[in-house]
Design an enzyme around this catalytic site. Structure first.
Site, PDB file in Angstrom:
ATOM      1  N   HIS A 130      -2.036  11.528  15.437  1.00 61.41           N
ATOM      2  CA  HIS A 130      -2.765  10.629  14.139  1.00 61.41           C
ATOM      3  C   HIS A 130      -1.719   9.577  13.845  1.00 61.41           C
ATOM      4  O   HIS A 130      -0.461  10.234  13.389  1.00 61.41           O
ATOM      5  CB  HIS A 130      -3.112  11.827  13.038  1.00 61.41           C
ATOM      6  CG  HIS A 130      -3.484  11.068  12.000  1.00 61.41           C
ATOM      7  ND1 HIS A 130      -4.519  10.390  11.642  1.00 61.41           N
ATOM      8  CD2 HIS A 130      -2.997  10.936  10.856  1.00 61.41           C
ATOM      9  CE1 HIS A 130      -4.808   9.756  10.504  1.00 61.41           C
ATOM     10  NE2 HIS A 130      -3.780  10.213   9.820  1.00 61.41           N
ATOM     11  N   ARG A 170      -5.273  -4.574   8.639  1.00 58.00           N
ATOM     12  CA  ARG A 170      -4.252  -3.872   8.034  1.00 58.00           C
ATOM     13  C   ARG A 170      -4.068  -2.542   8.755  1.00 58.00           C
ATOM     14  O   ARG A 170      -4.881  -1.503   8.303  1.00 58.00           O
ATOM     15  CB  ARG A 170      -4.415  -3.870   6.376  1.00 58.00           C
ATOM     16  CG  ARG A 170      -3.001  -2.859   5.970  1.00 58.00           C
ATOM     17  CD  ARG A 170      -3.075  -2.932   4.476  1.00 58.00           C
ATOM     18  NE  ARG A 170      -4.250  -2.449   3.885  1.00 58.00           N
ATOM     19  CZ  ARG A 170      -4.652  -1.248   3.285  1.00 58.00           C
ATOM     20  NH1 ARG A 170      -3.604  -0.256   3.325  1.00 58.00           N
ATOM     21  NH2 ARG A 170      -5.751  -0.818   2.702  1.00 58.00           N
ATOM     22  N   HIS A 185      -4.785   4.864   9.417  1.00 60.16           N
ATOM     23  CA  HIS A 185      -6.030   4.189   9.289  1.00 60.16           C
ATOM     24  C   HIS A 185      -5.771   2.669   9.553  1.00 60.16           C
ATOM     25  O   HIS A 185      -4.733   1.875   9.213  1.00 60.16           O
ATOM     26  CB  HIS A 185      -6.658   4.444   8.178  1.00 60.16           C
ATOM     27  CG  HIS A 185      -7.098   5.893   8.059  1.00 60.16           C
ATOM     28  ND1 HIS A 185      -6.011   6.782   7.606  1.00 60.16           N
ATOM     29  CD2 HIS A 185      -8.067   6.610   8.404  1.00 60.16           C
ATOM     30  CE1 HIS A 185      -6.646   8.155   7.641  1.00 60.16           C
ATOM     31  NE2 HIS A 185      -7.915   8.061   8.306  1.00 60.16           N
ATOM     32  N   CYS A 237       0.765  -1.260  -0.133  1.00 58.43           N
ATOM     33  CA  CYS A 237      -0.004  -0.025   0.064  1.00 58.43           C
ATOM     34  C   CYS A 237       0.943   1.271  -0.194  1.00 58.43           C
ATOM     35  O   CYS A 237       0.373   2.318  -0.008  1.00 58.43           O
ATOM     36  CB  CYS A 237      -0.895   0.048   1.076  1.00 58.43           C
ATOM     37  SG  CYS A 237      -0.312   0.217   2.652  1.00 58.43           S
ATOM     38  N   ASP A 269      -8.612  -5.566   5.305  1.00 49.00           N
ATOM     39  CA  ASP A 269      -8.231  -6.431   4.215  1.00 49.00           C
ATOM     40  C   ASP A 269      -6.605  -6.929   4.286  1.00 49.00           C
ATOM     41  O   ASP A 269      -5.900  -7.030   3.560  1.00 49.00           O
ATOM     42  CB  ASP A 269      -8.167  -5.203   2.811  1.00 49.00           C
ATOM     43  CG  ASP A 269      -7.137  -4.057   2.826  1.00 49.00           C
ATOM     44  OD1 ASP A 269      -6.546  -3.868   3.886  1.00 49.00           O
ATOM     45  OD2 ASP A 269      -6.967  -3.324   1.788  1.00 49.00           O
ATOM     46  N   CYS A 296      -2.421   0.609   8.568  1.00 53.18           N
ATOM     47  CA  CYS A 296      -1.594   1.439   7.507  1.00 53.18           C
ATOM     48  C   CYS A 296      -1.015   2.642   8.259  1.00 53.18           C
ATOM     49  O   CYS A 296      -1.896   3.596   8.668  1.00 53.18           O
ATOM     50  CB  CYS A 296      -2.564   1.757   6.456  1.00 53.18           C
ATOM     51  SG  CYS A 296      -1.905   2.412   4.949  1.00 53.18           S
TER      52      CYS A 296
END
Length: 149
Positions: A101, A117, A104, A64, A108, A119
């Site tokens: 932050h 996942r 996310h 990704c 998947d 990310c």
């Protein structure tokens, strides 16, 4: 028990990209994060608070463009929040004590490892090598990190 907190001193030490990502809900460009290709054993901690977030043993190549993990090392240090920005519905991942932050979480990921996942932006993380974990106060997590060699 260690104290993890967000301090002004920690915020002042952030590089501009680290500040943009952690404090302004930014996202680093895909493929640019310093930890994307890191394969060393250790843990990833919040760059602001130092709270342990992910173990290298849970990191995998998702394709990704960001470091991906199957689960947090300490679930109590992660907040999942509904994110409807950018015309999408996603689940934002924030650190509990640093309120940084991080990125996310998506559904998947590898099915055999829970299907998630995480990310995560490299700019939100600091890597602590397995060899340094004890000295930096993260010895309790060594058993969650693969052996060297």
């Amino acid at each position: 028990m260690p104290i993890y907190e967000k301090t002004q001193d920690a915020i002042d030490r952030l590089e501009p990209e680290e500040f943009r990502v952690t404090q302004q809900n930014g996202t680093e460009a895909p493929g640019t994060g310093k930890y994307l290709d890191n394969k060393e054993p250790g843990i990833y901690v919040d760059i602001v608070s130092g709270e342990p977030l992910f173990a290298s043993s849970d990191k995998y190549e998702s394709g990704c463009g960001w470091p991906s993990f199957t689960k947090p090392i300490e679930p109590a240090h992660i907040n999942d929040l509904r994110d409807t920005s950018h015309g999408m519905i996603r689940t934002e991942v924030r650190s509990v004590h640093g309120d940084s932050h991080l990125g996310h979480v998506f559904e998947d990921g590898p099915i055999d490892r829970g299907g998630l996942r995480y990310c995560i932006n490299s700019a939100a993380l600091r890597f602590v090598h397995r060899d340094e974990m004890e000295a930096e106060g993260y010895g309790a997590y060594i058993d969650q990190v693969e052996s060297i060699g």
